[in-house]
Design an enzyme around this catalytic site. Structure first.
Site, short mmCIF file in Angstrom:
data_model
loop_
_atom_site.label_atom_id
_atom_site.label_comp_id
_atom_site.label_asym_id
_atom_site.label_seq_id
_atom_site.Cartn_x
_atom_site.Cartn_y
_atom_site.Cartn_z
N VAL A 247 0.84 -1.20 0.00
CA VAL A 247 0.00 0.00 0.00
C VAL A 247 0.87 1.25 0.00
O VAL A 247 0.53 2.25 -0.63
CB VAL A 247 -0.96 -0.01 1.21
CG1 VAL A 247 -1.76 1.29 1.28
CG2 VAL A 247 -1.90 -1.20 1.14
N GLU A 265 6.13 4.59 6.61
CA GLU A 265 6.68 3.57 7.51
C GLU A 265 5.95 2.29 7.15
O GLU A 265 4.76 2.15 7.42
CB GLU A 265 6.47 3.98 8.97
CG GLU A 265 7.32 3.16 9.94
CD GLU A 265 6.56 1.96 10.46
OE1 GLU A 265 6.77 0.85 9.92
OE2 GLU A 265 5.76 2.13 11.39
N CYS A 299 5.21 -3.77 13.30
CA CYS A 299 6.03 -3.63 12.08
C CYS A 299 7.50 -3.90 12.36
O CYS A 299 8.22 -4.41 11.51
CB CYS A 299 5.85 -2.23 11.49
SG CYS A 299 6.21 -0.89 12.64
N GLU A 401 6.92 -11.12 5.65
CA GLU A 401 6.41 -10.60 6.92
C GLU A 401 5.14 -11.36 7.31
O GLU A 401 4.18 -11.42 6.55
CB GLU A 401 6.12 -9.11 6.80
CG GLU A 401 5.68 -8.46 8.08
CD GLU A 401 5.50 -6.95 7.96
OE1 GLU A 401 5.74 -6.24 8.94
OE2 GLU A 401 5.10 -6.50 6.86
#
Length: 501
Positions: A247, A265, A299, A401
């Site tokens: 995104v 970020e 994250c 991830e």
């Protein structure tokens, strides 16, 4: 708009009064898009239905922010007054901490104790930190020649669009609002569509803190509609986004239409290196915190463990003993330490990646399965904390991830090999290392390709310290003075004091 507030009876017995509309120009308005439903990840039930913003609503919010930027009530107030408003907002958040923590847990699934004792204080601390910065923003005088006086003005960037994620809704809102308001900018903030509740409650406090109309606008909406409209709006000067790398790339493309300033970020796959000279128990405790906090939905989660082979058995034994203390269940229960994942989509993705890892040869040391039937009594997105050993750099889970309670363990022999494995990633957000060798503690951070490195700890950020990554983990920094500077422009003034043509 009529009936903008509803009374919600939370699972912990608390009644919270919550607005359901779009907060634009210090007024509550109806949305033009299809309404949003927000669901509890604990029992999968709808909490409430909310107004959603269309592209037209986003345009109205941006125009309100633009008008506020030039209105005397915001433009001409002193920097000290801006700081006082931020202090007031921080105080109001603390005053309503039980309501905010209730909404955060109900909407997101994190344990109530975490929302109340960690997230709310972090949001308060961030706003107080930037409140202190508000009257310390200044330019420079620059010596050139005796016939010129040169100086710089430090001015707000302008109208800022801010899109926050679902894993830390209240904290991320404070990370975005603190520096923006200290700098004198105006804001249109869009919460994640999965977790909009705490931001709506925060909007009530914005007005109570004395911020003038249009300075902060908070609008719920879907990413493809409201988020895209914000990122591509030609009258937005800067966009700050926290979320996935995929995104983030779309945001970057949309922002290029008018060369908006951007802070991104995005994703991470952060390594944690354990050397043989480390305090093994300390390393195991921090490894657990660094990867399992917030149900692994962080994250910067240091979920890729790299352990020197000489201490691997001892480290793994210590880690597994710590994981047995985990209590997965209802996040409002006092003894719960891990709640559900935020959505069905995340739940399915995590279990799928675990399955792929096992097929590729990883060994399940603990967990690896759904706990929906036991922890959730047939409902909710519960997954057992999972440790996978024998993971190699050729496996999917070493690189992708997960964003869930999953730790992978990979062994190494030498420092050189550890650094090579750590840097074998498209991401570069964070890293951690454990050693009692002071030379290594300074040497290895310089070699790691990441924006942040923790030495003998993991995932303990501070508002004073810059936060952000390199490679595909983002652009720019949040927090600290660096986070403030991204909301400021430097204007140079050349004053002729005697030179004639």
């Amino acid at each position: 708009m009529e009936n903008i507030e509803i009374q919600l009876k939370a699972p912990n017995g608390r009644t919270v009064v919550l607005p359901t509309g779009l907060f634009i120009n210090n007024e509550w308005k109806s949305g033009s898009a299809k309404r949003l439903e927000t669901r509890s990840p604990t029992d999968e039930q709808v909490i409430c239905s909310l107004e959603a913003a269309s592209a037209g609503d986003i345009d109205l919010a941006v125009r309100s922010a633009r008008a506020a930027l030039t209105h005397a009530s915001w433009r001409d107030i002193s920097a000290a007054e801006r700081g006082q408003m931020l202090h007031k907002l921080a105080a109001l958040i603390y005053e309503h901490k039980e309501d905010l923590a209730t909404l955060e847990t109900w909407d997101n699934g994190k344990p109530y104790s975490v929302s109340l004792e960690e997230d709310v204080p972090e949001a308060v601390a961030c706003l107080r930190y930037y409140a202190g910065w508000a009257d310390k923003i200044h330019g420079q005088t620059i010596p050139t020649t005796c016939q010129k006086f040169a100086y710089t003005l430090t001015q707000p960037v302008g109208v800022c669009a801010q899109i926050i994620p679902w894993n830390y809704p209240l904290v991320m809102a404070s990370w975005k609002l603190g520096p923006t308001l200290a700098a004198g900018c105006t804001v249109v903030l869009k919460p994640a569509e999965q977790t909009p509740l705490s931001a709506l409650f925060l909007a009530k406090l914005v007005e109570a803190a004395g911020l003038p109309p249009g300075v902060v606008n908070i609008v719920n909406g879907r990413g493809q509609e409201a988020g895209h409209a914000l990122a591509s709006h030609m009258d937005v000067d800067k966009i700050a986004f926290t979320g996935s790398t995929m995104v983030g790339k779309e945001i970057m493309r949309s922002a290029s239409l008018n060369l908006k300033k951007i802070t991104l970020e995005t994703g991470g796959k952060s390594p944690l290196l354990v050397f043989e000279d480390a305090d093994i128990h300390q390393a195991a405790e921090w490894a657990f915190i660094g990867a399992m906090s917030n149900q692994g939905q962080v994250c910067t989660a240091t979920s890729r463990l790299l352990v020197q082979d000489s201490v691997l058995p001892r480290f793994l034994s210590a880690l597994l003993a710590i994981i047995t203390r985990t209590v997965v269940g209802n996040p409002f229960a006092k003894d719960t330490t891990q709640g559900p994942q935020v959505t069905q989509q995340q739940y399915d993705k995590i279990l799928s990646l675990i399955g792929v890892a096992v097929k590729e040869g990883a060994k399940v040391e603990c967990g690896g399965q759904s706990l929906r039937e036991t922890a959730g009594r047939g409902r909710g997105y519960f997954i057992a904390p999972t440790v996978l050993s024998g993971v190699t750099s050729s496996m999917t889970i070493f690189h992708e991830e997960v964003f869930g309670p999953v730790l992978t363990v990979t062994s190494f022999e030498t420092e050189q090999e550890a650094v090579r494995l750590a840097n074998d990633s498209i991401y570069g957000l964070a890293a951690a290392l454990f050693t009692r060798d002071v030379e290594r503690a300074h040497r290895v951070p310089q070699l790691l390709q990441s924006g942040m490195v923790w030495v003998n700890s993991s995932n303990d950020p501070n508002p004073q310290v810059p936060f952000g990554g390199i490679k595909q983990s983002g652009i720019g920094r949040e927090l600290g003075e660096a986070g403030l500077s991204s909301y400021l422009e430097t204007k140079s003034v050349h004053l002729n004091i005697g030179a004639k043509l």
